[in-house]
Design an enzyme around this catalytic site. Structure first.
Site, PDB file in Angstrom:
ATOM      1  N   ALA A   9      79.210  46.944  77.591  1.00  0.00           N
ATOM      2  CA  ALA A   9      79.208  47.308  76.167  1.00  0.00           C
ATOM      3  C   ALA A   9      80.398  48.147  75.737  1.00  0.00           C
ATOM      4  O   ALA A   9      80.677  48.253  74.544  1.00  0.00           O
ATOM      5  CB  ALA A   9      77.922  48.054  75.839  1.00  0.00           C
ATOM      6  N   ALA A  10      81.113  48.755  76.698  1.00  0.00           N
ATOM      7  CA  ALA A  10      82.265  49.583  76.309  1.00  0.00           C
ATOM      8  C   ALA A  10      83.547  48.768  76.253  1.00  0.00           C
ATOM      9  O   ALA A  10      84.612  49.297  75.936  1.00  0.00           O
ATOM     10  CB  ALA A  10      82.421  50.751  77.289  1.00  0.00           C
ATOM     11  N   ILE A  13      84.969  43.227  73.919  1.00  0.00           N
ATOM     12  CA  ILE A  13      83.966  42.401  73.235  1.00  0.00           C
ATOM     13  C   ILE A  13      82.697  43.234  73.027  1.00  0.00           C
ATOM     14  O   ILE A  13      82.106  43.229  71.949  1.00  0.00           O
ATOM     15  CB  ILE A  13      83.612  41.144  74.065  1.00  0.00           C
ATOM     16  CG1 ILE A  13      84.828  40.212  74.161  1.00  0.00           C
ATOM     17  CG2 ILE A  13      82.417  40.405  73.439  1.00  0.00           C
ATOM     18  CD1 ILE A  13      84.664  39.084  75.145  1.00  0.00           C
ATOM     19  N   GLY A  14      82.302  43.942  74.068  1.00  0.00           N
ATOM     20  CA  GLY A  14      81.032  44.671  74.028  1.00  0.00           C
ATOM     21  C   GLY A  14      80.927  45.620  72.846  1.00  0.00           C
ATOM     22  O   GLY A  14      79.877  45.690  72.183  1.00  0.00           O
ATOM     23  N   ASP A  34      77.445  50.113  80.741  1.00  0.00           N
ATOM     24  CA  ASP A  34      78.785  49.786  81.243  1.00  0.00           C
ATOM     25  C   ASP A  34      79.059  50.718  82.417  1.00  0.00           C
ATOM     26  O   ASP A  34      78.366  51.738  82.576  1.00  0.00           O
ATOM     27  CB  ASP A  34      79.848  49.993  80.127  1.00  0.00           C
ATOM     28  CG  ASP A  34      81.140  49.221  80.395  1.00  0.00           C
ATOM     29  OD1 ASP A  34      81.788  49.463  81.439  1.00  0.00           O
ATOM     30  OD2 ASP A  34      81.486  48.363  79.566  1.00  0.00           O
ATOM     31  N   ARG A  82      91.269  37.695  81.065  1.00  0.00           N
ATOM     32  CA  ARG A  82      92.544  37.098  81.488  1.00  0.00           C
ATOM     33  C   ARG A  82      93.764  37.871  80.993  1.00  0.00           C
ATOM     34  O   ARG A  82      93.734  38.496  79.947  1.00  0.00           O
ATOM     35  CB  ARG A  82      92.669  35.678  80.925  1.00  0.00           C
ATOM     36  CG  ARG A  82      91.816  34.683  81.615  1.00  0.00           C
ATOM     37  CD  ARG A  82      92.334  33.294  81.393  1.00  0.00           C
ATOM     38  NE  ARG A  82      92.156  32.800  80.035  1.00  0.00           N
ATOM     39  CZ  ARG A  82      92.863  31.805  79.524  1.00  0.00           C
ATOM     40  NH1 ARG A  82      93.824  31.230  80.254  1.00  0.00           N
ATOM     41  NH2 ARG A  82      92.626  31.365  78.297  1.00  0.00           N
ATOM     42  N   ASN A  95      84.411  38.402  88.759  1.00  0.00           N
ATOM     43  CA  ASN A  95      83.289  38.263  87.820  1.00  0.00           C
ATOM     44  C   ASN A  95      82.049  37.595  88.420  1.00  0.00           C
ATOM     45  O   ASN A  95      80.927  37.849  87.970  1.00  0.00           O
ATOM     46  CB  ASN A  95      83.744  37.528  86.556  1.00  0.00           C
ATOM     47  CG  ASN A  95      84.678  38.393  85.710  1.00  0.00           C
ATOM     48  OD1 ASN A  95      84.852  39.570  86.000  1.00  0.00           O
ATOM     49  ND2 ASN A  95      85.274  37.812  84.679  1.00  0.00           N
ATOM     50  N   THR A 119      80.691  36.327  80.026  1.00  0.00           N
ATOM     51  CA  THR A 119      81.702  36.544  81.071  1.00  0.00           C
ATOM     52  C   THR A 119      82.256  35.237  81.633  1.00  0.00           C
ATOM     53  O   THR A 119      81.499  34.344  82.029  1.00  0.00           O
ATOM     54  CB  THR A 119      81.062  37.359  82.226  1.00  0.00           C
ATOM     55  OG1 THR A 119      80.516  38.556  81.680  1.00  0.00           O
ATOM     56  CG2 THR A 119      82.079  37.690  83.311  1.00  0.00           C
ATOM     57  N   ASP A 151      83.910  28.159  70.756  1.00  0.00           N
ATOM     58  CA  ASP A 151      84.539  26.827  70.692  1.00  0.00           C
ATOM     59  C   ASP A 151      84.115  26.092  69.415  1.00  0.00           C
ATOM     60  O   ASP A 151      84.917  25.386  68.797  1.00  0.00           O
ATOM     61  CB  ASP A 151      84.159  26.004  71.936  1.00  0.00           C
ATOM     62  CG  ASP A 151      84.552  26.722  73.217  1.00  0.00           C
ATOM     63  OD1 ASP A 151      85.662  27.284  73.253  1.00  0.00           O
ATOM     64  OD2 ASP A 151      83.747  26.749  74.160  1.00  0.00           O
ATOM     65  N   HIS A 179      83.304  25.534  78.973  1.00  0.00           N
ATOM     66  CA  HIS A 179      84.123  26.499  78.227  1.00  0.00           C
ATOM     67  C   HIS A 179      85.406  26.819  78.988  1.00  0.00           C
ATOM     68  O   HIS A 179      85.615  27.939  79.437  1.00  0.00           O
ATOM     69  CB  HIS A 179      83.325  27.785  77.941  1.00  0.00           C
ATOM     70  CG  HIS A 179      84.165  28.823  77.251  1.00  0.00           C
ATOM     71  ND1 HIS A 179      84.617  28.673  75.957  1.00  0.00           N
ATOM     72  CD2 HIS A 179      84.692  29.997  77.685  1.00  0.00           C
ATOM     73  CE1 HIS A 179      85.364  29.705  75.622  1.00  0.00           C
ATOM     74  NE2 HIS A 179      85.425  30.522  76.655  1.00  0.00           N
TER      75      HIS A 179
HETATM   76  P1  NAD Z   1      87.077  44.143  78.777  1.00  0.00           P
HETATM   77  O1  NAD Z   1      87.801  44.419  80.044  1.00  0.00           O
HETATM   78  O2  NAD Z   1      87.596  44.743  77.527  1.00  0.00           O
HETATM   79  O3  NAD Z   1      85.551  44.599  78.903  1.00  0.00           O
HETATM   80  C1  NAD Z   1      84.770  44.327  80.017  1.00  0.00           C
HETATM   81  C2  NAD Z   1      83.849  45.509  80.222  1.00  0.00           C
HETATM   82  O4  NAD Z   1      83.020  45.198  81.337  1.00  0.00           O
HETATM   83  C3  NAD Z   1      84.593  46.823  80.558  1.00  0.00           C
HETATM   84  O5  NAD Z   1      84.182  47.838  79.673  1.00  0.00           O
HETATM   85  C4  NAD Z   1      84.170  47.115  81.998  1.00  0.00           C
HETATM   86  O6  NAD Z   1      84.061  48.505  82.274  1.00  0.00           O
HETATM   87  C5  NAD Z   1      82.824  46.414  82.049  1.00  0.00           C
HETATM   88  N1  NAD Z   1      82.371  46.108  83.412  1.00  0.00           N
HETATM   89  C6  NAD Z   1      83.064  45.675  84.477  1.00  0.00           C
HETATM   90  N2  NAD Z   1      82.262  45.511  85.544  1.00  0.00           N
HETATM   91  C7  NAD Z   1      81.017  45.850  85.128  1.00  0.00           C
HETATM   92  C8  NAD Z   1      79.750  45.889  85.751  1.00  0.00           C
HETATM   93  N3  NAD Z   1      79.584  45.573  87.039  1.00  0.00           N
HETATM   94  N4  NAD Z   1      78.693  46.292  85.014  1.00  0.00           N
HETATM   95  C9  NAD Z   1      78.823  46.615  83.703  1.00  0.00           C
HETATM   96  N5  NAD Z   1      80.005  46.603  83.067  1.00  0.00           N
HETATM   97  C10 NAD Z   1      81.075  46.228  83.770  1.00  0.00           C
HETATM   98  O7  NAD Z   1      86.964  42.552  78.640  1.00  0.00           O
HETATM   99  P2  NAD Z   1      86.538  41.715  77.341  1.00  0.00           P
HETATM  100  O8  NAD Z   1      87.760  41.348  76.596  1.00  0.00           O
HETATM  101  O9  NAD Z   1      85.439  42.427  76.676  1.00  0.00           O
HETATM  102  O10 NAD Z   1      86.008  40.367  78.048  1.00  0.00           O
HETATM  103  C11 NAD Z   1      84.832  40.349  78.808  1.00  0.00           C
HETATM  104  C12 NAD Z   1      84.586  38.971  79.414  1.00  0.00           C
HETATM  105  O11 NAD Z   1      84.316  38.021  78.376  1.00  0.00           O
HETATM  106  C13 NAD Z   1      85.776  38.386  80.183  1.00  0.00           C
HETATM  107  O12 NAD Z   1      85.323  37.801  81.375  1.00  0.00           O
HETATM  108  C14 NAD Z   1      86.343  37.341  79.242  1.00  0.00           C
HETATM  109  O13 NAD Z   1      87.055  36.342  79.901  1.00  0.00           O
HETATM  110  C15 NAD Z   1      85.076  36.825  78.617  1.00  0.00           C
HETATM  111  N6  NAD Z   1      85.224  36.073  77.363  1.00  0.00           N
HETATM  112  C16 NAD Z   1      84.396  35.011  77.164  1.00  0.00           C
HETATM  113  C17 NAD Z   1      84.469  34.280  75.994  1.00  0.00           C
HETATM  114  C18 NAD Z   1      83.534  33.122  75.761  1.00  0.00           C
HETATM  115  O14 NAD Z   1      83.777  32.345  74.840  1.00  0.00           O
HETATM  116  N7  NAD Z   1      82.461  32.985  76.495  1.00  0.00           N
HETATM  117  C19 NAD Z   1      85.408  34.639  75.012  1.00  0.00           C
HETATM  118  C20 NAD Z   1      86.227  35.726  75.236  1.00  0.00           C
HETATM  119  C21 NAD Z   1      86.133  36.457  76.426  1.00  0.00           C
HETATM  120  C1  LMR Z   2      88.437  32.259  74.970  1.00  0.00           C
HETATM  121  O1  LMR Z   2      88.095  31.081  74.874  1.00  0.00           O
HETATM  122  O2  LMR Z   2      89.192  32.789  74.129  1.00  0.00           O
HETATM  123  C2  LMR Z   2      87.874  33.089  76.086  1.00  0.00           C
HETATM  124  O3  LMR Z   2      87.258  32.282  77.037  1.00  0.00           O
HETATM  125  C3  LMR Z   2      88.854  34.038  76.700  1.00  0.00           C
HETATM  126  C4  LMR Z   2      89.942  33.379  77.493  1.00  0.00           C
HETATM  127  O4  LMR Z   2      90.158  33.790  78.647  1.00  0.00           O
HETATM  128  O5  LMR Z   2      90.615  32.487  76.980  1.00  0.00           O
END
Ligand code: NAD
Ligand code: LMR
Length: 326
Positions: A9-10, A13-14, A34, A82, A95, A119, A151, A179
């Site tokens: 959550a921190a 995205i969270g 988090d 990424r 992950n 994730t 998407d 995805h």
């Molecule tokens: P981020 O690094 O900003 O946030 C991730 C958070 O997860 C951090 O606050 C970190 O401290 C926390 N974290 C790490 N390990 C943990 C654990 N074991 N328990 C609890 N918290 C933990 O990253 P983000 O930009 O928020 O992206 C998060 C994920 O979402 C990535 O894997 C990214 O690729 C994915 N994502 C998916 C989509 C989708 O369409 N499904 C789109 C965008 C991003």
């Molecule tokens: C996206 O589609 O934007 C996410 O899955 C994040 C990424 O790594 O591209």
């Protein structure tokens, strides 16, 4: 009214996703977890004048268990994102373990909750979540999804931009498959209302939907990937579940799921030759009530489908193997 837990959550995205959830009248309580900063994010959100109460937890003092207790929906954007030059599959190493650990706690603390995996790589992390829940004997196919809503949002947005349409929300374009890259299959031939794209536009918009994530990763130049639009997409999906479980009918969202457990899904999986696939899913009080076939495809889409299924099979078996190896 539902208690929603956000794990990770921190993060980028969270935090905005938690803000959107704090705005929802269908959320009674918001629980943020988090490995860093979650209590601070919770206090910050608690200064907002909506009724839901927000609590924040770190791993110490049984924080994860406390965060999950009583949750009806658990949304997971925890883990790493990424940087330029990386594929989503490059995130697997870290992950995969994060998802297995968090879902193991869900299995013991709130086994009846919806589990929504954001994730990456979603193509593999969702199978990890499913297999982990199965291992603990608490898997419910109607409630465990990979979030692919971004998407769907990209497809209508990018077509609207290509055709100079005013409001992307006016277009409903199904996006099926997985995805990442070639596994993402936008079905422009099924757009409602119908759209006419030249072959050049169709190729360009298909590429943009499949590789839209790269656009953001490159533009952010090392600072992360899609975050704000993902929070919006994640909220849209959670909100659809909140509405469906509150009794609203006719809610259909495309989502990535284990098909054989859902009404209509076994036949779709057999036809596609893969068990995990995003398809239109009808949501009801108890979760996914029906999976819909991907429908008739243009020749262009049929070719892309073959590539998508092939790549997806590898991603799925990587996740399943990881989760079942121990
Ligand atoms: P981020 O690094 O900003 O946030 C991730 C958070 O997860 C951090 O606050 C970190 O401290 C926390 N974290 C790490 N390990 C943990 C654990 N074991 N328990 C609890 N918290 C933990 O990253 P983000 O930009 O928020 O992206 C998060 C994920 O979402 C990535 O894997 C990214 O690729 C994915 N994502 C998916 C989509 C989708 O369409 N499904 C789109 C965008 C991003
Ligand atoms: C996206 O589609 O934007 C996410 O899955 C994040 C990424 O790594 O591209």
């Amino acid at each position: 009214m539902t208690k929603v837990a956000v794990l990770g959550a921190a993060g980028q995205i969270g935090s905005p996703l938690s803000l959107l959830l704090k705005m929802s009248p269908l959320v009674s309580e918001l629980s943020l977890y988090d490995i860093v900063h979650a209590p601070g994010v919770a206090i910050d959100l608690n200064h907002i004048d909506t009724p839901s109460k927000v609590s924040g937890f770190l791993p110490d003092n049984d924080g994860l268990k406390k965060a999950l207790t009583g949750a009806g929906i658990v949304v997971i954007p925890a883990g790493i994102a990424r940087k330029p030059g990386m594929t989503r599959d490059d995130l697997f190493k870290i992950n995969a373990g994060v998802i297995r650990g968090l879902v193991t706690s869900i299995a013991s603390t709130c086994p009846n909750a919806f589990v929504l995996i954001i994730t990456n790589p979603v193509n593999s992390t969702l199978p990890i979540a499913v297999e982990t829940l199965k291992k603990h004997g608490v898997y419910n196919a109607a409630k465990v999804f990979g979030v692919t809503t971004l998407d769907v949002i990209r497809a209508s947005t990018f077509v609207s931009q290509a055709l100079n349409l005013h409001d992307p929300k006016g277009l409903k374009i199904p996006v099926v498959g997985g995805h990442s890259g070639a596994t993402i299959l936008p079905l422009f031939s099924q757009s409602k209302p119908a759209v006419t794209l030249t072959h050049e536009q169709r190729d360009a918009v298909t590429y943009r939907v499949q590789f839209g994530g790269d656009e953001i990763v490159q533009a952010k130049a090392g600072a992360g990937s899609a975050t704000t639009c993902m929070a919006y997409a994640g909220f849209r999906f959670v909100n659809s579940i909140l509405k469906a479980t509150s009794g609203e009918i006719g809610i259909i969202e495309e989502t990535y799921l284990y098909l054989p457990g859902i009404l209509g899904g076994k036949e779709i999986a057999a036809e596609l030759g893969v068990d995990y696939f995003a398809v239109p899913v009808e949501l009801g009080r108890t979760g996914a009530v029906k999976a819909y076939p991907i429908g008739s495809l243009s020749g262009y889409e049929a070719k892309l489908l073959k590539v998508a299924v092939q790549e997806l099979k590898g991603n799925v078996s990587k996740g399943v193997q990881f989760a079942t190896a121990l």
